[in-house]
Motif scaffolding. Structure first.
Motif, PDB file in Angstrom:
ATOM      1  N   ARG A   1     -29.449  30.385  -1.023  1.00 31.74           N
ATOM      2  CA  ARG A   1     -29.669  29.020  -0.527  1.00 31.74           C
ATOM      3  C   ARG A   1     -31.123  28.577  -0.741  1.00 31.74           C
ATOM      4  NH1 ARG A   1     -25.323  26.951   1.892  1.00 31.74           N
ATOM      5  NH2 ARG A   1     -23.810  28.313   2.909  1.00 31.74           N
ATOM      6  N   ALA A   2     -32.062  29.502  -0.618  1.00 30.05           N
ATOM      7  CA  ALA A   2     -33.479  29.164  -0.775  1.00 30.05           C
ATOM      8  C   ALA A   2     -33.808  28.722  -2.205  1.00 30.05           C
ATOM      9  CB  ALA A   2     -34.349  30.358  -0.394  1.00 30.05           C
ATOM     10  N   LEU A   3     -32.968  29.093  -3.161  1.00 35.38           N
ATOM     11  CA  LEU A   3     -33.211  28.704  -4.548  1.00 35.38           C
ATOM     12  C   LEU A   3     -32.886  27.228  -4.811  1.00 35.38           C
ATOM     13  CD1 LEU A   3     -31.824  31.822  -6.476  1.00 35.38           C
ATOM     14  CD2 LEU A   3     -34.202  31.274  -5.900  1.00 35.38           C
ATOM     15  N   ASN A   4     -32.184  26.585  -3.885  1.00 37.43           N
ATOM     16  CA  ASN A   4     -31.816  25.168  -4.037  1.00 37.43           C
ATOM     17  C   ASN A   4     -31.212  24.886  -5.411  1.00 37.43           C
ATOM     18  OD1 ASN A   4     -32.676  24.283  -1.438  1.00 37.43           O
ATOM     19  ND2 ASN A   4     -34.793  24.436  -2.165  1.00 37.43           N
TER      20      ASN A   4
ATOM     21  N   ARG B   1     -24.032  32.384 -11.917  1.00 41.70           N
ATOM     22  CA  ARG B   1     -25.026  33.330 -12.452  1.00 41.70           C
ATOM     23  C   ARG B   1     -26.020  32.619 -13.368  1.00 41.70           C
ATOM     24  NH1 ARG B   1     -20.383  36.634 -12.885  1.00 41.70           N
ATOM     25  NH2 ARG B   1     -20.264  36.242 -15.133  1.00 41.70           N
ATOM     26  N   GLU B   2     -25.544  31.689 -14.192  1.00 42.87           N
ATOM     27  CA  GLU B   2     -26.436  30.956 -15.093  1.00 42.87           C
ATOM     28  C   GLU B   2     -27.432  30.104 -14.302  1.00 42.87           C
ATOM     29  OE1 GLU B   2     -26.821  31.191 -18.534  1.00 42.87           O
ATOM     30  OE2 GLU B   2     -25.631  32.973 -18.042  1.00 42.87           O
ATOM     31  N   LYS B   3     -26.977  29.469 -13.224  1.00 39.54           N
ATOM     32  CA  LYS B   3     -27.891  28.683 -12.387  1.00 39.54           C
ATOM     33  C   LYS B   3     -28.942  29.584 -11.750  1.00 39.54           C
ATOM     34  CE  LYS B   3     -24.624  24.985 -11.270  1.00 39.54           C
ATOM     35  NZ  LYS B   3     -23.830  24.319 -10.210  1.00 39.54           N
ATOM     36  N   ILE B   4     -28.518  30.773 -11.331  1.00 39.94           N
ATOM     37  CA  ILE B   4     -29.464  31.726 -10.738  1.00 39.94           C
ATOM     38  C   ILE B   4     -30.493  32.153 -11.779  1.00 39.94           C
ATOM     39  CG2 ILE B   4     -29.724  34.044  -9.750  1.00 39.94           C
ATOM     40  CD1 ILE B   4     -26.921  33.606  -8.441  1.00 39.94           C
TER      41      ILE B   4
ATOM     42  N   SER C   1     -36.079  33.281 -10.362  1.00 42.16           N
ATOM     43  CA  SER C   1     -36.422  33.882  -9.076  1.00 42.16           C
ATOM     44  C   SER C   1     -36.649  35.384  -9.217  1.00 42.16           C
ATOM     45  CB  SER C   1     -35.282  33.629  -8.082  1.00 42.16           C
ATOM     46  OG  SER C   1     -35.427  34.415  -6.935  1.00 42.16           O
ATOM     47  N   SER C   2     -37.444  35.922  -8.334  1.00 40.35           N
ATOM     48  CA  SER C   2     -37.633  37.378  -8.305  1.00 40.35           C
ATOM     49  C   SER C   2     -36.367  38.080  -7.804  1.00 40.35           C
ATOM     50  CB  SER C   2     -38.820  37.741  -7.412  1.00 40.35           C
ATOM     51  OG  SER C   2     -38.593  37.292  -6.094  1.00 40.35           O
TER      52      SER C   2
ATOM     53  N   PHE D   1     -30.848  40.898  -8.293  1.00 41.22           N
ATOM     54  CA  PHE D   1     -30.160  41.244  -7.048  1.00 41.22           C
ATOM     55  C   PHE D   1     -28.956  40.331  -6.831  1.00 41.22           C
ATOM     56  CE2 PHE D   1     -29.754  40.039  -2.521  1.00 41.22           C
ATOM     57  CZ  PHE D   1     -29.267  41.229  -2.012  1.00 41.22           C
ATOM     58  N   LEU D   2     -29.152  39.033  -6.937  1.00 43.86           N
ATOM     59  CA  LEU D   2     -28.078  38.071  -6.685  1.00 43.86           C
ATOM     60  C   LEU D   2     -26.986  38.157  -7.747  1.00 43.86           C
ATOM     61  CD1 LEU D   2     -30.256  35.035  -5.571  1.00 43.86           C
ATOM     62  CD2 LEU D   2     -28.829  36.486  -4.104  1.00 43.86           C
ATOM     63  N   ILE D   3     -27.376  38.269  -8.983  1.00 39.40           N
ATOM     64  CA  ILE D   3     -26.395  38.331 -10.069  1.00 39.40           C
ATOM     65  C   ILE D   3     -25.543  39.588  -9.968  1.00 39.40           C
ATOM     66  CG2 ILE D   3     -26.170  38.661 -12.573  1.00 39.40           C
ATOM     67  CD1 ILE D   3     -28.376  36.555 -12.908  1.00 39.40           C
ATOM     68  N   SER D   4     -26.142  40.688  -9.586  1.00 39.17           N
ATOM     69  CA  SER D   4     -25.375  41.935  -9.494  1.00 39.17           C
ATOM     70  C   SER D   4     -24.238  41.819  -8.492  1.00 39.17           C
ATOM     71  CB  SER D   4     -26.288  43.108  -9.133  1.00 39.17           C
ATOM     72  OG  SER D   4     -26.729  43.003  -7.788  1.00 39.17           O
TER      73      SER D   4
END
Length: 154
Positions: free
Chosen positions: A86-89, A131-134, A139-140, A144-147
């Protein structure tokens, strides 16, 4: 060795929370499926079971309190995954956010499809888009999020 045990504890804790939040509803659906299996020759009874299953799935999809609890649990047991997302907006749709939440919680792709009303062929495409948006966020926490979205659970 300690790290592996700690990770297992978080995973076990997450499983217990997901189980607590969804067990009753899945038990309801399971019992309806059992009834269907026993009485599948009776069209009238089958129609009633299908209507009951449909209403229980709808209730599960629309339970905001359960969604909030699940998100809190994902954040507690999964290193703040939803909070980081969510913090990635990223301008994710509500459906994309739910898919991420359910993925982070460890639900199977089939369960996710049921809960967000999408076909099994569509879900990987939606996850790919997330995943593409992430990735584009740089982001650092990208890996982690994609996995957590890359799980191939059935």
């Amino acid at each position: 060795m300690e790290v592996a045990c700690g990770e297992r504890s978080r995973g076990d804790g997450m499983s217990k929370v997901v189980d607590r939040l969804y067990r009753q509803r899945f038990d309801d659906i399971n019992s309806l499926c059992e009834l269907y299996y026993e009485h599948h020759d009776s069209p009238r009874y089958v129609a009633k079971i299908i209507a009951d299953v449909t209403s229980k799935i709808e209730a599960l999809r629309n339970d905001d309190n359960t969604l909030r609890e699940l998100e809190e649990s994902v954040n507690n047991f999964n290193n703040g995954a939803m909070a980081k997302l969510r913090a990635l907006n990223l301008s994710l749709t509500e459906r994309e956010q739910r898919i991420a939440l359910y993925s982070f919680a460890g639900l199977s792709n089939r369960a996710i499809c049921m809960l967000v009303e999408c076909r099994a062929e569509t879900l990987p495409k939606i996850k790919y888009g997330i995943r593409e948006k992430i990735k584009q966020s740089n982001s650092s926490d990208t890996e982690f999020l994609i996995s957590h979205l890359s799980s191939k659970k059935h």
